[in-house]
Design an enzyme around this catalytic site. Structure first.
Site, PDB file in Angstrom:
ATOM      1  N   CYS A 147      44.401  81.327-117.882  1.00 21.91           N
ATOM      2  CA  CYS A 147      44.098  80.056-119.096  1.00 21.91           C
ATOM      3  C   CYS A 147      42.949  79.130-118.504  1.00 21.91           C
ATOM      4  O   CYS A 147      42.921  78.257-119.093  1.00 21.91           O
ATOM      5  CB  CYS A 147      45.856  79.375-118.249  1.00 21.91           C
ATOM      6  SG  CYS A 147      46.035  79.530-117.047  1.00 21.91           S
ATOM      7  N   GLN A 185      46.346  72.771-111.963  1.00 23.34           N
ATOM      8  CA  GLN A 185      47.088  72.633-112.580  1.00 23.34           C
ATOM      9  C   GLN A 185      48.970  72.722-112.777  1.00 23.34           C
ATOM     10  O   GLN A 185      49.124  72.864-111.831  1.00 23.34           O
ATOM     11  CB  GLN A 185      46.427  74.648-112.092  1.00 23.34           C
ATOM     12  CG  GLN A 185      45.569  74.939-112.331  1.00 23.34           C
ATOM     13  CD  GLN A 185      44.776  76.536-112.096  1.00 23.34           C
ATOM     14  OE1 GLN A 185      43.909  76.693-111.527  1.00 23.34           O
ATOM     15  NE2 GLN A 185      45.348  77.175-112.422  1.00 23.34           N
ATOM     16  N   ARG A 207      47.388  73.858-107.282  1.00 24.94           N
ATOM     17  CA  ARG A 207      48.774  73.451-108.673  1.00 24.94           C
ATOM     18  C   ARG A 207      49.154  71.863-108.049  1.00 24.94           C
ATOM     19  O   ARG A 207      48.964  71.514-107.085  1.00 24.94           O
ATOM     20  CB  ARG A 207      49.831  74.063-107.727  1.00 24.94           C
ATOM     21  CG  ARG A 207      51.277  73.951-108.450  1.00 24.94           C
ATOM     22  CD  ARG A 207      50.325  75.209-109.917  1.00 24.94           C
ATOM     23  NE  ARG A 207      50.464  76.548-109.545  1.00 24.94           N
ATOM     24  CZ  ARG A 207      50.030  77.205-110.413  1.00 24.94           C
ATOM     25  NH1 ARG A 207      50.007  76.892-111.537  1.00 24.94           N
ATOM     26  NH2 ARG A 207      49.933  78.199-110.140  1.00 24.94           N
ATOM     27  N   HIS A 230      47.438  72.439-117.550  1.00 19.20           N
ATOM     28  CA  HIS A 230      45.963  72.105-116.689  1.00 19.20           C
ATOM     29  C   HIS A 230      45.024  71.192-116.996  1.00 19.20           C
ATOM     30  O   HIS A 230      44.686  71.188-118.164  1.00 19.20           O
ATOM     31  CB  HIS A 230      45.546  73.782-116.492  1.00 19.20           C
ATOM     32  CG  HIS A 230      45.988  74.583-116.256  1.00 19.20           C
ATOM     33  ND1 HIS A 230      47.627  74.243-115.746  1.00 19.20           N
ATOM     34  CD2 HIS A 230      45.991  76.032-116.208  1.00 19.20           C
ATOM     35  CE1 HIS A 230      47.994  75.746-115.087  1.00 19.20           C
ATOM     36  NE2 HIS A 230      46.461  77.155-115.907  1.00 19.20           N
TER      37      HIS A 230
HETATM   38  N1  HSE Z   1      47.369  81.960-112.755  1.00 15.25           N
HETATM   39  C1  HSE Z   1      47.000  80.883-113.903  1.00 15.25           C
HETATM   40  C2  HSE Z   1      47.911  79.935-112.715  1.00 15.25           C
HETATM   41  C3  HSE Z   1      48.118  80.732-114.945  1.00 15.25           C
HETATM   42  O1  HSE Z   1      48.984  80.238-112.276  1.00 15.25           O
HETATM   43  O2  HSE Z   1      48.127  78.827-113.108  1.00 15.25           O
HETATM   44  C4  HSE Z   1      47.462  82.499-115.921  1.00 15.25           C
HETATM   45  O3  HSE Z   1      46.799  82.424-115.854  1.00 15.25           O
END
Ligand code: HSE
Length: 369
Positions: free
Chosen positions: A135, A162, A268, A275
């Site tokens: 993503c 994210q 995150r 995102h």
């Molecule tokens: N790996 C990505 C995430 C989501 O953890 O935000 C999937 O593409």
């Protein structure tokens, strides 16, 4: 009519995909057949007024009757079923949201507004596995595909912000739960005019440190905090999410043999399903900002360039503003103090739409085209 098997349509990405396919009337172009690992025999979703029973997603015979299989079921399912189906001689198209097959030599990572030429060439060459990208990578390329298309990018770093959705539905729930606990635990102090902000801050810190604070899925507090680690460790100090930046971007662009250098830190944050990324780009030459903005804005129908001022940024360049839409917001575009070849910008996109479901339904339409 062509039969298309759909697996994993009840999960989060699958549900977003179903919603998009209904909205765009995709189902009128093929005969959808719904499969499930747990709901076989039960009623499937209503499509055009008809409801049919769901088939068993482990039934290789039934899957092999499909011209196309679209899977949002996850990597474990792909690992089990895809090789077994191919071994049986099935030569249909496999479209998948999971990462399992992404870097295989005989697969293509799909993001047609950016790599339609790669997809078309692969179809001509008989490629059968078409896989949705990571993503973060897909959203970055939707934002600055115009710069890559002109071969202006010498290298790029993406510092990411994210959303919880990238980690899964349970993580989204946990984020909201964490927010709720923080609100609940500080409520009395918030309503007490005599309480100072440091009293409130201390209560929040105590709550975050409480062993009972809900963190089963994230492994740490995300609300009122952040987690600078996504996916598993690579041997070079990167996380796998960070490694995907260079590996998948260059594969999507069809230039794995002469890769553009890409790296960054993936973090995150407490956003729900968008995102965000702060990009720093070294251009091959000092291109005027206006020309850069035009290249970004004209690359596809979804990029929306946000003027670099406070009012526009607050109104349009945030997860809150973009969530649930196909808009790829690109703002804070400016040259860096580092020199005229150094560009920075900030971009936000919905992780479940362009980051997951949208490229899948579009490549299905291209294949059926
Ligand atoms: N790996 C990505 C995430 C989501 O953890 O935000 C999937 O593409």
């Amino acid at each position: 009519m062509v039969s298309v098997g759909v697996v994993g349509w009840r999960g989060m990405v699958g549900s977003v995909l179903m919603d998009r396919m209904r909205r765009e009337d995709d189902f009128s172009a093929f005969e959808p057949v719904f499969f499930s690992t747990s709901q076989a025999g039960k009623d499937g979703p209503e499509i055009g007024g008809a409801v049919k029973p769901v088939l068993d997603a482990n039934d290789l015979e039934k899957l092999a009757e499909m011209a196309v299989v679209v899977s949002c079921q996850g990597g474990g399912y792909t690992e089990r079923i895809h090789p077994a189906l191919r071994k049986k001689g099935w030569s249909g198209y496999w479209i998948d949201a999971a990462s399992t097959l992404r870097m295989k030599d005989n697969s293509v990572i799909v993001l047609d507004p950016v790599n339609r030429h790669v997809i078309d060439r692969a179809l001509d060459e008989g490629v059968k596995d078409f896989i949705g990208g990571n993503c973060t990578v897909s959203l970055m390329l939707m934002a600055v595909g115009g710069l890559f298309a002109r071969n202006w990018v010498e290298w790029l770093t993406a510092m990411t912000y994210q959303s919880a959705s990238g980690a899964g539905a349970n993580n989204m729930r946990e984020l909201v739960q964490q927010m709720g606990v923080l609100g609940e635990k500080s409520k009395d102090l918030l309503h007490d005019p005599a309480a100072t902000i440091l009293d409130i801050d201390q209560r929040i810190s105590q709550t975050l440190a409480d062993p009972d604070f809900p963190s089963q899925y994230f492994g740490a507090p995300l609300a009122a905090s952040l987690i600078p680690w996504i996916d598993r460790a690579m041997e070079n100090g990167q996380t796998r999410e960070e490694w995907k930046g260079i590996a998948e971007t260059n594969k999507i662009l069809g230039r794995s043999d002469s890769p553009i250098a890409i790296d960054g830190q993936c973090v995150r944050v407490g956003a729900m399903r968008c995102h965000s990324q702060a990009l720093a780009i070294k251009l091959k030459e000092a291109i005027p900002l206006k020309t850069i903005e035009e290249a970004i804005a004209s690359a596809n129908d979804w990029v929306s360039v946000v003027p670099n001022d406070k009012a526009a940024t607050l109104a349009k360049l945030s997860p809150a503003a973009v969530s649930g839409t196909l808009t790829i917001a690109v703002g804070r575009i400016r040259k860096m103090n580092l020199g005229p070849e150094y560009l920075t910008l900030f971009t936000v996109g919905d992780q479940l739409l362009w980051g997951a479901a949208e490229p899948l339904r579009r490549v299905l339409n291209i294949i059926l085209g």
